[in-house]
Enzyme design. Structure first.
Site, short mmCIF file in Angstrom:
data_model
loop_
_atom_site.label_atom_id
_atom_site.label_comp_id
_atom_site.label_asym_id
_atom_site.label_seq_id
_atom_site.Cartn_x
_atom_site.Cartn_y
_atom_site.Cartn_z
N ASP A 100 1.76 8.11 2.94
CA ASP A 100 2.40 8.83 1.84
C ASP A 100 1.76 8.41 0.51
OD1 ASP A 100 4.37 10.44 0.51
OD2 ASP A 100 5.48 8.61 0.05
N LYS A 152 -1.16 -3.48 7.20
CA LYS A 152 -1.06 -4.79 6.56
C LYS A 152 -0.85 -5.82 7.68
CE LYS A 152 -0.21 -5.90 2.62
NZ LYS A 152 -1.08 -6.69 1.70
N ASP A 159 -3.69 -2.30 1.01
CA ASP A 159 -3.82 -2.51 -0.44
C ASP A 159 -5.29 -2.45 -0.84
OD1 ASP A 159 -4.24 -4.88 0.99
OD2 ASP A 159 -3.39 -6.18 -0.56
N ASP A 195 -1.38 10.53 -1.92
CA ASP A 195 -1.22 10.93 -3.33
C ASP A 195 -2.39 10.43 -4.15
OD1 ASP A 195 1.24 12.20 -2.89
OD2 ASP A 195 2.13 11.34 -4.71
N TYR A 246 10.21 5.38 7.66
CA TYR A 246 10.96 6.59 7.33
C TYR A 246 12.11 6.82 8.31
CZ TYR A 246 7.99 8.68 3.70
OH TYR A 246 7.34 8.97 2.53
#
Ligand code: IPM
Ligand code: MG
Length: 368
Positions: free
Chosen positions: A249, A192, A225, A253, A142
């Site tokens: 983020d 990751k 993932d 959700d 970001y």
């Protein structure tokens, strides 16, 4: 002694509608619990852009640094889609997070019993769910440099940089371990590390902080993932999840939807403690500005109301009053109060944003 101060930034879209209900609840605590706050209201996002030409004025930024807590509604909307990137509504929110140094973003995903049927997952997978995502909020892709869009030969290239320092990872890891000790004592760290150097460093630092400072907490690691997959396969395996800004983020959700509606999820963004022991803090619902339902009285104010409950707990040391408010929300849901987002098309008539505020206030009265 003066009252604790709150800066309210309703923002755009449904932000002002849901925040109006929070204001009623703040007033209730002042009248009925003698918990008085000095409340001021200002602009952020598109609303600030319309007035000042920027999504957050320097004056508002300065006030945010001074008050005890900021409550924010939502930012953004289609009206602002074509604005230059530097003045988009979202930049106002990102500036607050960055300049207040709110590195630890707590996003609880709790499934209220009354809503377990409404989740898109099977009831037994989500009922009783109570997890906490701790999202790093002031660094990573970001904010990393270099960034931008430039020309290489005859085509454009878009660049963002994922960048984490050891100290940035260490401080958010500590905040996750601290929280875990007050809950189920388990942390799962997600990155990751199989494809990203920043992920390797993330895993190293989290492991080191665990070994040296929090060996009593159970720690596991997961590729992000796989984490997304596990969140919808068996979410109750998690207690606290700690992850970077972008994965956080996305995963939050996903976790939000486990609970039935994005309209239910609050968040707290915390920085380092001030001299008085209070952390710099901003509270906001996880949902966005929802332009499709703006101004229709359809929005669910619960995420924003529960964000104020988090403020009571994390900024004002009023854990019991926070629980009172959370229980009031739980009660109205158990009694069948439903805004449109908590209903199927055949489920009858939903109540409005204000009516949801009414019944929560009644439940608060009944709690006395
Ligand atoms: C969130 C939102 C924000 C983000 C946007 C509005 C900038 O999606 O808080 O999750 O990407 O962080
Ligand atoms: Mg988001």
């Amino acid at each position: 002694m003066s009252n604790p101060s709150i800066l309210i930034l309703p923002g755009d879209g449904i932000g002002p509608e849901v925040m109006a209900q929070v204001t009623r609840i703040i007033d209730w605590f002042g009248e009925k619990r003698d918990l008085k706050f000095d409340v001021e209201t200002d602009l952020v996002g598109g609303a600030a852009y319309d007035k000042h030409g920027v999504p957050l004025s320097d004056e508002t930024m300065a006030r945010a640094m001074e008050v005890d807590a900021v409550l924010l509604g939502a930012v953004g909307g289609p009206k602002y889609d074509d604005l230059d990137f530097s003045v988009k509504p979202e930049r106002g929110l990102l500036r607050l997070r960055k300049e207040m140094d709110l590195f630890s973003n707590l996003r609880p995903a709790q499934c209220f019993d009354a809503l377990a049927d409404f989740s898109s997952l099977k009831k037994d997978i989500v009922s009783g769910l109570d997890i906490m995502i701790v999202r790093e909020l002031t660094s990573g892709v970001y904010f990393g440099e270099p960034r931008g869009i430039h020309k290489e030969g005859n085509e454009r290239v878009g660049i963002n940089t994922q960048r984490y320092t050891e100290s940035e990872i260490a401080r958010v890891a500590r905040s996750a371990f601290e929280l875990a000790r007050k809950r189920g004592n388990k942390v799962c760290s997600m990155e990751k590390a199989n494809v990203m150097e920043s992920g390797i460093l993330w895993r190293d630092v989290v492991t080191e902080i665990h070994e040296t400072e929090y060996p009593d907490v159970e720690l596991s690691h997961m590729y992000a993932d796989n984490g997304a997959m596990q969140l919808v396969r068996a979410p109750k395996q998690f207690d606290v999840i700690v992850t970077d800004n972008l994965f956080g983020d996305v995963l939050s959700d996903c976790a939000a939807m486990l609970t039935g509606s994005l309209g239910m999820l609050p968040s707290a963004s915390l920085g380092l403690p001030n001299a008085d022991g209070r952390p710099k803090a901003l509270y906001e619902p996880v949902h966005g500005s929802a332009p499709d339902i703006t101004g229709q009285g359809k929005a669910n104010p619960i995420a924003c109301i529960l964000s104020f409950a988090m403020a009571l707990r994390y900024s004002f040391d009023q854990g019991d009053e926070a629980t009172r408010l959370e229980k009031a929300v739980e009660k109205v849901l158990a009694d069948g109060a439903r805004t449109a987002d908590l209903m199927g098309p055949e489920d009858g008539t939903p109540i409005s944003t204000t009516q949801m505020g009414d019944v929560i206030l009644e439940a608060l009265d009944a709690s006395l």
